[in-house]
Design a protein around this motif. Structure first.
Motif, PDB file in Angstrom:
ATOM      1  N   ILE A  61       0.848  -1.199   0.000  1.00  0.00           N
ATOM      2  CA  ILE A  61       0.000   0.000   0.000  1.00  0.00           C
ATOM      3  C   ILE A  61       0.881   1.246   0.000  1.00  0.00           C
ATOM      4  N   GLU A  62       1.896   1.278   0.883  1.00  0.00           N
ATOM      5  CA  GLU A  62       2.779   2.442   0.973  1.00  0.00           C
ATOM      6  C   GLU A  62       3.602   2.619  -0.297  1.00  0.00           C
ATOM      7  N   LEU A  63       3.962   1.524  -0.947  1.00  0.00           N
ATOM      8  CA  LEU A  63       4.753   1.590  -2.188  1.00  0.00           C
ATOM      9  C   LEU A  63       3.887   1.870  -3.417  1.00  0.00           C
ATOM     10  N   GLY A  64       2.565   1.745  -3.265  1.00  0.00           N
ATOM     11  CA  GLY A  64       1.674   2.002  -4.394  1.00  0.00           C
ATOM     12  C   GLY A  64       1.761   0.952  -5.486  1.00  0.00           C
ATOM     13  N   ILE A  65       2.051  -0.294  -5.112  1.00  0.00           N
ATOM     14  CA  ILE A  65       2.255  -1.356  -6.106  1.00  0.00           C
ATOM     15  C   ILE A  65       1.021  -1.579  -6.977  1.00  0.00           C
ATOM     16  N   ALA A  66      -0.158  -1.618  -6.371  1.00  0.00           N
ATOM     17  CA  ALA A  66      -1.380  -1.865  -7.152  1.00  0.00           C
ATOM     18  C   ALA A  66      -1.583  -0.777  -8.203  1.00  0.00           C
ATOM     19  N   ASP A  67      -1.356   0.485  -7.835  1.00  0.00           N
ATOM     20  CA  ASP A  67      -1.506   1.592  -8.787  1.00  0.00           C
ATOM     21  C   ASP A  67      -0.481   1.506  -9.914  1.00  0.00           C
ATOM     22  N   ILE A  68       0.730   1.078  -9.584  1.00  0.00           N
ATOM     23  CA  ILE A  68       1.775   0.943 -10.606  1.00  0.00           C
ATOM     24  C   ILE A  68       1.372  -0.107 -11.647  1.00  0.00           C
ATOM     25  N   HIS A 120      -1.666  -1.321 -12.231  1.00  0.00           N
ATOM     26  CA  HIS A 120      -2.908  -0.915 -12.900  1.00  0.00           C
ATOM     27  C   HIS A 120      -2.642   0.137 -13.982  1.00  0.00           C
ATOM     28  N   SER A 121      -1.797   1.110 -13.674  1.00  0.00           N
ATOM     29  CA  SER A 121      -1.512   2.170 -14.642  1.00  0.00           C
ATOM     30  C   SER A 121      -0.731   1.646 -15.839  1.00  0.00           C
ATOM     31  N   HIS A 122       0.020   0.571 -15.630  1.00  0.00           N
ATOM     32  CA  HIS A 122       0.793  -0.017 -16.728  1.00  0.00           C
ATOM     33  C   HIS A 122      -0.103  -0.819 -17.670  1.00  0.00           C
ATOM     34  N   GLY A 123      -1.216  -1.331 -17.129  1.00  0.00           N
ATOM     35  CA  GLY A 123      -2.177  -2.044 -17.975  1.00  0.00           C
ATOM     36  C   GLY A 123      -1.884  -3.511 -18.190  1.00  0.00           C
ATOM     37  N   ALA A 159       9.241  -8.105 -11.036  1.00  0.00           N
ATOM     38  CA  ALA A 159       9.772  -7.406  -9.864  1.00  0.00           C
ATOM     39  C   ALA A 159      10.754  -6.314 -10.281  1.00  0.00           C
ATOM     40  N   SER A 160      11.589  -6.584 -11.293  1.00  0.00           N
ATOM     41  CA  SER A 160      12.555  -5.575 -11.745  1.00  0.00           C
ATOM     42  C   SER A 160      11.840  -4.373 -12.353  1.00  0.00           C
ATOM     43  N   GLN A 161      10.739  -4.601 -13.074  1.00  0.00           N
ATOM     44  CA  GLN A 161       9.967  -3.497 -13.638  1.00  0.00           C
ATOM     45  C   GLN A 161       9.305  -2.670 -12.536  1.00  0.00           C
ATOM     46  N   LEU A 162       8.820  -3.343 -11.509  1.00  0.00           N
ATOM     47  CA  LEU A 162       8.202  -2.639 -10.384  1.00  0.00           C
ATOM     48  C   LEU A 162       9.228  -1.793  -9.640  1.00  0.00           C
ATOM     49  N   VAL A 163      10.394  -2.360  -9.376  1.00  0.00           N
ATOM     50  CA  VAL A 163      11.446  -1.635  -8.668  1.00  0.00           C
ATOM     51  C   VAL A 163      11.846  -0.383  -9.439  1.00  0.00           C
ATOM     52  N   ALA A 164      11.870  -0.482 -10.763  1.00  0.00           N
ATOM     53  CA  ALA A 164      12.256   0.661 -11.600  1.00  0.00           C
ATOM     54  C   ALA A 164      11.263   1.811 -11.474  1.00  0.00           C
ATOM     55  N   LYS A 165      10.031   1.512 -11.067  1.00  0.00           N
ATOM     56  CA  LYS A 165       8.998   2.536 -10.953  1.00  0.00           C
ATOM     57  C   LYS A 165       8.796   3.033  -9.519  1.00  0.00           C
ATOM     58  N   ILE A 166       9.540   2.449  -8.569  1.00  0.00           N
ATOM     59  CA  ILE A 166       9.451   2.880  -7.172  1.00  0.00           C
ATOM     60  C   ILE A 166      10.582   3.863  -6.894  1.00  0.00           C
ATOM     61  N   PRO A 167      10.276   5.097  -6.497  1.00  0.00           N
ATOM     62  CA  PRO A 167      11.327   6.083  -6.238  1.00  0.00           C
ATOM     63  C   PRO A 167      12.342   5.599  -5.210  1.00  0.00           C
ATOM     64  N   GLY A 213       0.247  -9.581 -11.575  1.00  0.00           N
ATOM     65  CA  GLY A 213      -0.914  -8.879 -12.086  1.00  0.00           C
ATOM     66  C   GLY A 213      -1.948  -8.616 -11.010  1.00  0.00           C
ATOM     67  N   MET A 214      -3.032  -7.997 -11.438  1.00  0.00           N
ATOM     68  CA  MET A 214      -4.088  -7.589 -10.530  1.00  0.00           C
ATOM     69  C   MET A 214      -5.072  -8.728 -10.248  1.00  0.00           C
ATOM     70  N   THR A 215      -5.731  -8.633  -9.096  1.00  0.00           N
ATOM     71  CA  THR A 215      -6.811  -9.540  -8.706  1.00  0.00           C
ATOM     72  C   THR A 215      -7.930  -8.672  -8.119  1.00  0.00           C
ATOM     73  N   PRO A 216      -9.103  -9.253  -7.857  1.00  0.00           N
ATOM     74  CA  PRO A 216     -10.157  -8.466  -7.189  1.00  0.00           C
ATOM     75  C   PRO A 216      -9.681  -7.843  -5.880  1.00  0.00           C
ATOM     76  N   MET A 217      -8.795  -8.522  -5.154  1.00  0.00           N
ATOM     77  CA  MET A 217      -8.286  -7.976  -3.889  1.00  0.00           C
ATOM     78  C   MET A 217      -7.392  -6.766  -4.125  1.00  0.00           C
ATOM     79  N   SER A 218      -6.483  -6.852  -5.084  1.00  0.00           N
ATOM     80  CA  SER A 218      -5.566  -5.730  -5.308  1.00  0.00           C
ATOM     81  C   SER A 218      -6.275  -4.518  -5.890  1.00  0.00           C
ATOM     82  N   ARG A 219      -7.406  -4.729  -6.560  1.00  0.00           N
ATOM     83  CA  ARG A 219      -8.170  -3.579  -7.077  1.00  0.00           C
ATOM     84  C   ARG A 219      -8.759  -2.751  -5.945  1.00  0.00           C
ATOM     85  N   LEU A 220      -8.929  -3.354  -4.792  1.00  0.00           N
ATOM     86  CA  LEU A 220      -9.413  -2.617  -3.625  1.00  0.00           C
ATOM     87  C   LEU A 220      -8.338  -1.694  -3.051  1.00  0.00           C
TER      88      LEU A 220
END
Length: 224
Positions: A37-44, A46-49, A54-62, A102-109
């Protein structure tokens, strides 16, 4: 018969040990959820589509670095097991297997601006002031003060009083209450929408039905 019973008892002991161990480690799920939640993983994601590695996620975390990739990979794998994210396996051009998340019904919350977002409510539940209250739970039964809640036993005052003295916590509390109320009204209208339908020129419904409908429409206008 005795031998069979002995085997059953041993199996029950093993299951009991596993269940107790799982219960004792349940806090790991809460803190792992708080981390994404603090890292904003679900938003990252979701916005990517589409699912991300993990390496792609790390690249988008400040301020993250390549050294964080294995740790994030373990965190995401743990939350895949909990049903928060989905694991997607792909074959790379080199023929090796690559894991994306990827996303699930839980992560969309967990989405910041999702229509069914529970982000504010979850942030309140996982706030250090709330979580630390549970550390003091045994003292609720040992103290002669007779504190009515673990929160008061830990912090010496009710949650409402604490919020009134802490603007940031008060803001979070109000946002969480608004989030919970909105979701409750949405579920109410989804499941009992027929109660609120009809022409008021033909018949006037009960006052509480009118009030709920006005509240629902007001919340929709002010949370978009």
């Amino acid at each position: 018969m005795d031998q069979k019973k002995s085997v059953q008892e041993k199996m029950m002991e093993i299951i009991a040990q596993a269940n107790v161990g799982s219960l004792a480690c349940s806090y790991m799920k809460s803190y792992s959820l708080n981390a994404v939640i603090e890292l904003g993983i679900a938003d990252i994601i979701h916005s990517h589509g589409q699912p991300l590695t993990a390496s792609q996620l790390v690249a988008k975390i400040p301020t993250s670095s390549s050294g964080d990739i294995p740790r994030l990979d373990r965190l995401m794998g743990f939350l895949v097991h909990a049903g928060v994210f989905a694991e997607v396996r792909r074959l790379t051009s080199e023929g090796s297997s690559e894991i994306s998340y990827g996303m699930t019904p839980m992560s969309r919350l967990l989405l910041r601006d999702g229509p069914q977002s529970l982000l504010s409510s979850l942030r309140l539940m996982l706030h250090p002031l709330v979580v630390s209250s549970w550390e003091n739970l045994p003292n609720c039964f040992r103290s002669g003060e007779g504190y009515p809640t673990a929160f008061e036993a830990k912090h010496g005052e009710p949650l409402w009083s604490k919020a009134s003295l802490d603007p940031a916590f008060n803001k979070l509390f109000n946002e969480a209450m608004s989030c919970s109320s909105k979701q409750l009204l949405v579920r109410m209208f989804d499941g009992c929408g027929q109660v609120f339908e009809g022409d008021m020129f033909e018949s006037i419904p009960q006052a509480d039905v009118i009030l709920l409908k006005v509240m629902y429409e007001f919340m929709l206008r002010n949370t978009r």
